[in-house]
Each structure stands twice: as structure tokens, then as C-alpha cells.
Design a protein around this motif. Structure first.
Motif, PDB file in Angstrom:
ATOM      1  N   ARG A 126     -27.682  -9.594   2.127  1.00  0.00           N
ATOM      2  CA  ARG A 126     -26.281  -8.721   2.246  1.00  0.00           C
ATOM      3  C   ARG A 126     -26.159  -7.513   1.589  1.00  0.00           C
ATOM      4  O   ARG A 126     -25.794  -6.539   2.258  1.00  0.00           O
ATOM      5  CB  ARG A 126     -25.098  -9.680   1.716  1.00  0.00           C
ATOM      6  CG  ARG A 126     -24.830 -10.811   2.429  1.00  0.00           C
ATOM      7  CD  ARG A 126     -24.005 -11.812   1.912  1.00  0.00           C
ATOM      8  NE  ARG A 126     -22.759 -12.202   2.749  1.00  0.00           N
ATOM      9  CZ  ARG A 126     -21.699 -13.161   2.533  1.00  0.00           C
ATOM     10  NH1 ARG A 126     -21.940 -13.851   1.419  1.00  0.00           N
ATOM     11  NH2 ARG A 126     -21.106 -13.580   3.499  1.00  0.00           N
ATOM     12  N   TYR A 176     -21.691  -8.095  -3.550  1.00  0.00           N
ATOM     13  CA  TYR A 176     -21.713  -7.567  -2.037  1.00  0.00           C
ATOM     14  C   TYR A 176     -20.248  -7.179  -1.601  1.00  0.00           C
ATOM     15  O   TYR A 176     -19.922  -6.440  -0.831  1.00  0.00           O
ATOM     16  CB  TYR A 176     -22.111  -8.432  -0.889  1.00  0.00           C
ATOM     17  CG  TYR A 176     -21.259  -9.712  -0.664  1.00  0.00           C
ATOM     18  CD1 TYR A 176     -20.279  -9.651   0.353  1.00  0.00           C
ATOM     19  CD2 TYR A 176     -21.787 -10.930  -1.405  1.00  0.00           C
ATOM     20  CE1 TYR A 176     -19.628 -10.829   0.455  1.00  0.00           C
ATOM     21  CE2 TYR A 176     -21.024 -11.956  -1.087  1.00  0.00           C
ATOM     22  CZ  TYR A 176     -20.017 -12.027  -0.072  1.00  0.00           C
ATOM     23  OH  TYR A 176     -19.191 -13.123   0.209  1.00  0.00           O
ATOM     24  N   GLY A 205     -23.742  -7.254   6.524  1.00  0.00           N
ATOM     25  CA  GLY A 205     -24.026  -7.799   5.521  1.00  0.00           C
ATOM     26  C   GLY A 205     -22.922  -8.656   5.163  1.00  0.00           C
ATOM     27  O   GLY A 205     -23.177  -9.909   4.541  1.00  0.00           O
TER      28      GLY A 205
END
Length: 557
Positions: free
Chosen positions: A281, A538, A108
Motif C-alpha cells: 500500500r 497509508y 494502494g
């Protein structure tokens, strides 16, 4: 390698899977095929593009990506091999699941941005943009081979093993039947059908696994009763005894994990179909959160079942046997099938069997879709650059059929391995080492050259092929065969990385304007991209996941 003899699943056990359970299974299979075909064909009123078929039109959002990543990963290989691992050695093999969490974070944070920015259809396509056309060709061939041998064949073999243990179905009939059923909606619907069905199958799979865990917990009498009937080291993720010491996981698993989660077309294709970079991600990191569960719902039940036999709650005779060196021993590969037969009530057996089929069908369908994409884009289009989208889709569908036939043949040979999980990861280690070396150096080191990548992949393919043949035939290689298979993967990765560094130093890479944008100048550069605000960021999710994993490892040290 040890080969299981014909088991004696007594008639009473086999017949305990009754009409209600079978009806549930049949209805589930019909429903999944119908949903898959509907998902793939609902937009047939407009002309089908290759991107729609292979990458779902670039419309996938993070929940679907995360669920599909997990569903493609969790097959009957996991259900069977992890239950077997829990029964024989405890939680140690749970490192395969928990270490995967960290490689999903790597996917990711570091790899997914380049895949989305370069707008590639396949990972060999990415290698061409970063390195050269020849490196793309070699990766395409290696990816097709790995999808057929590792993803599909092992899934079919373990699925057939469970169906044999539960229903007494012959292995050949089970392999062919599941292949045909899964191939129908995969060939018709492409990635959209795969992802939609995988999302459903993930939920069914988790519910079924949770049901097995609950009945194991109830039957063994809870945590304290289980602990009283096992060895203390069976609850440790870091024990040092045996063929897989803890340091082998921390050195060898990243080689397997980075290839599997970051550089394998079968898995990463879900990320390539993402709506945008943040969905890619967060979808990968979301899959990381789900990967915490298998230790508790796949491996722990196997350990609890071992405790039941030790305490006498379940008779040892309930477990089938196999011949090893002329002696009859418990066939731990049948642990999951026996748990279902012995512990679950009528009706729920059908639901859990449907979950098993979910795991099998999702893995096979995902691998078939990636093979069709690789063959169409990286092989067929290479020699026919002006080919139409319609022809690409047709070639992809033909590739699906051929891959299925080859996988059926290979799957029927996999009982040569004594342990399913060891056999699987041994083969993965051989093919992963050169690919991991090429991707890691390519993304994190700007000087990694095209010539070094091509040489590593070509040489690595030849070495991998020979080692795989030796494994299938049971040939012993002096010194090498005595090394734990995870350490074999690590040593191979070090060797290939040295090749890349030496060749790239002697003859540095000449970058194009595009390739200059496909490697990180520093690892911290990956954290500077645009991110969602709040809990969906993220970076926040990656930090939270790492914290959770640190706590879990501390408690199961």
C-alpha cells in the motif's frame, strides 16, 4: 497517419555528442547490465524457485516498490511525448501524470490488499479466484498483447527516435541494440534484477531530467520570461480548447488509469512482490508522490523550449521538420533530443542520454518480466499443472526472447501516428475499457458474475483488436473517429459495465469461500485494515497526497 521524413539534424548538432558523452553512456550501460545480472544471480548457490525469479521471493519493501513503479511507468515514451506535449500545447497533457496520482491511491487503498491476501502471482490468477478460470485465460492473453504493443514497442520506438535525433543512429539498429542489452539481465535475473536496476535508473532519470529543466530555466530567463513568450492557456491544466478538453481527462483517464495502475501485470507485478500488505500500500502511494514531478521536469521544459524559440534565444531552424499534408512543419517529437543537443554542456549530455536509456531499459525490462510470468503461470502451467519451477523459469525466459522479437517488428511501424502520446493512449483506451470494467465491478460489487466477466473480456478483446488494427492502418470509422480518444475510452467502459450489470442481474454470481473475501462490502471497509502508525500510515499519506493535488490543480486551473 503522418510519417516524419528523414530529418536534417545537421552534422554539427550530431557531432556535438562527443567522446566523453559516449564514454559515459557506454560505462553506464555496462554498469547496469552488470548490476542486473549480479542481483539476479547472487543467490544462485541455492535452487532457484519460480517465486524468486518472478516475484523477487515476496521480499520487496515500499521504497523499492515505489521507485520501481515509477521507473517502469516512465520510459522514453514519457520523456519524448511529454516534452512534445509541452512544446505544442502546454501543461494540459500533464493531467496524464497528475490524474495517475489518484489511481495510485486507488491501487494502494482498494486493490493491493486483495492482491496480497489472495497470494496471487499474476492478475489473471486473481481473476480466477474472484470470477472463473475462463476470465483468467482471457485476461492473460490481453495482458501479453498489451505488454508487447503498448509497453515495449512504444518504448523502443521513442527511444530509437531520441537516439536518432542525438546521434543519427538508424532506427532499426537502435531498437535491436537496446532490446538485446535490456534482455540480457532481464532474462538472467528475473524480477529481482528488474527492481534493483529500476531503483538505480529512477535516480539517474530524475537527476537527468532535473538537469534539462535547470538549463531550460536558465536559458529562457526564468518564469516571467517564459510566461511573456507563451499563451496564457498553455499554463492551464483545465483549458477546454482542442481535441482533449479537461472533462475528457476526468471522464476518460480513470478508465485508462485504473487499468494501467491497478490491473496491468507489467505495472502491478512490483506490488505482487511486496513483503506484506502495508509495504504494498505505502509503496503505491509513494509512487504517487513521485508522479507529481513529471509535469515540472518533463512537460515544463518542453514549454520553456517553445518560449525560447518565440523569444529568439533558440533559432527555429534548430528544430527538424516533417511533411504533413504536403507541407513542411516542425517535428515536435524531436523536442527532447534537440533540447539535449542545444542546451547541455559536454559530459552532461552523456549523463542525460544515460537517463534516457534508463527510462527505456527499465520499461522494457519490466514488461518482459511480466510477459514471462504470464506465459509461464497463466498459459504454460494451465496445460502442464505439474510442471517444475525450473521448467517455468525456462519457459519464461523463452517468452522474453520471443516477445522482444515481436516488439522490434511492431515498434518499427509506430511512426504512423502523428502524435506519440495520442497514439499510445488511443491504443491503451481500447484495451483498458473492458479490463477496467471487469476489475472495478469485481472489487466493488459482489454480484458481478463470472459469466459477465468472461463475456466482457472476450468481446472486449475482439473489439479492441479491430480498433487497434484500424488505428495502425489509418482507417477512419464514421462518427467514432471524430470523438476525442479519451471519450472513446469512457464510452467503451460505460458499454462494458452495462453488459456486466445486466448479465449479473439476470444470472447472479455463485461465490466460493475464497471469492467472498475478494470484494469490498462497502468502500469504507478498505480503510479498516491494519496500518502502520504515524507518518507511514497509508490513510494519512493518501489524505496528504490528495491535499497536495488539490492545491496544485487550484494553482494551475
Amino acid at each position: 497517419m503522418d510519417k516524419a521524413i528523414e530529418i536534417n539534424p545537421n552534422s554539427e548538432a550530431v557531432n556535438s555528442i562527443g567522446g566523453i558523452d559516449i564514454s559515459i553512456i557506454i560505462l553506464y550501460v555496462i554498469g547496469i547490465i552488470a548490476v542486473g545480472c549480479w542481483a539476479g544471480m547472487r543467490n544462485k548457490n541455492k535452487e532457484e524457485s519460480a517465486k524468486d525469479y518472478f516475484l523477487a521471493g515476496g521480499t520487496l519493501k515500499w521504497p523499492a516498490i515505489g521507485l520501481a513503479l515509477f521507473a517502469t511507468n516512465i520510459s522514453t515514451v514519457h520523456l519524448v511525448s511529454l516534452a512534445e506535449a509541452g512544446f505544442t500545447s502546454g501543461l494540459l497533457n500533464g493531467n496524464y501524470e497528475w490524474m495517475a496520482v489518484f489511481t495510485l491511491i486507488i491501487l494502494g487503498v482498494f486493490f493491493a490488499p486483495f492482491y496480497i491476501r489472495s497470494k496471487v502471482t499474476t492478475l489473471p490468477d486473481f481473476l480466477e479466484k474472484r470470477y472463473s478460470r475462463s476470465s483468467r485465460d482471457w485476461l492473460a492473453v490481453m495482458s501479453v498483447v498489451s505488454a508487447v504493443t503498448i509497453h515495449i514497442s512504444f518504448a523502443l520506438f521513442t527511444g530509437a527516435l531520441v537516439l536518432k535525433g542525438m546521434f543519427g543512429f538508424p532506427m532499426l539498429y537502435s531498437v535491436i541494440g537496446v532490446s538485446i542489452l535490456t534482455g540480457i539481465y532481464t532474462v538472467v535475473g528475473g524480477l529481482k534484477a528488474v527492481v534493483v536496476t529500476e531503483s538505480i535508473q529512477t535516480i539517474v532519470l530524475l537527476l537527468g531530467a532535473c538537469a534539462v529543466t535547470y538549463f531550460c530555466w536558465d536559458k529562457v530567463g526564468g518564469w516571467d520570461e517564459m510566461v511573456a513568450n507563451i499563451k496564457p492557456e498553455q499554463l492551464s491544466m483545465l483549458k477546454t480548447e482542442g481535441d482533449s478538453p479537461w472533462y475528457a481527462f476526468f471522464l476518460g483517464f480513470p478508465v485508462l488509469g485504473i487499468w494501467y495502475w491497478c490491473a496491468d501485470q507489467t505495472i502491478v507485478q512490483r506490488v505482487l512482490g511486496a513483503k506484506d500488505e502495508n509495504h504494498a500500500r505505502v509503496g503505491a502511494i509513494f509512487a504517487g508522490f513521485i508522479k507529481i514531478l513529471p509535469v515540472f521536469i518533463f512537460i515544463l521544459p518542453g514549454l520553456m523550449f517553445y518560449a525560447m524559440i518565440q523569444q529568439g534565444t533558440i533559432a527555429e531552424s534548430a528544430m527538424p521538420t516533417k511533411m504533413v499534408d504536403g507541407k513542411s512543419v516542425i517535428d515536435a517529437g524531436q523536442t527532447y533530443a534537440v533540447m539535449i543537443r542545444e542546451l547541455l554542456p559536454v559530459g552532461l549530455k552523456g549523463v542525460v542520454a544515460a537517463a534516457l536509456l534508463s527510462a527505456l531499459m527499465s520499461t522494457v525490462s519490466g514488461a518482459l518480466n511480466s510477459i514471462s510470468t504470464l506465459v509461464s503461470y497463466d498459459i504454460y502451467k494451465r496445460f502442464n499443472p505439474e510442471v517444475s519451477d525450473r521448467s517455468l523459469v525456462t519457459v519464461g525466459r523463452i517468452a522474453c526472447v520471443l516477445a522482444t522479437l515481436i516488439s522490434i517488428v511492431i515498434s518499427l511501424q509506430l511512426d504512423r501516428f502523428g502524435s506519440i502520446i495520442e497514439g499510445l493512449n488511443t491504443l491503451i483506451g481500447y484495451i483498458a475499457a473492458p479490463i477496467t470494467a471487469v476489475f472495478v465491478t469485481g472489487v466493488f460489487w459482489g454480484k458481478a458474475s463470472a459469466k459477465s466477466a468472461t463475456t466482457t473480456l472476450a468481446f472486449g478483446f475482439v473489439v479492441s483488436l479491430f480498433l487497434m488494427i484500424f488505428s495502425f492502418t489509418g482507417t477512419t470509422i464514421p462518427v467514432w473517429s471524430d470523438i476525442p480518444f479519451l471519450m472513446q475510452a469512457f464510452y467503451l467502459w460505460v458499454f462494458y459495465t452495462i453488459i456486466i450489470i445486466v448479465m449479473s442481474t439476470i444470472q447472479p454470481h455463485v461465490h466460493t469461500e475464497e471469492s467472498k473475501k475478494l470484494y469490498w462490502k462497502t468502500p469504507f471497509e478498505a480503510l479498516q485494515g491494519e496500518a502502520w502508525k504515524g507518518i507511514g500510515n497509508y490513510k494519512f499519506l493518501s489524505g496528504l497526497l490528495c491535499t497536495i493535488m488539490a492545491i496544485l490543480y487550484y494553482n494551475f486551473r
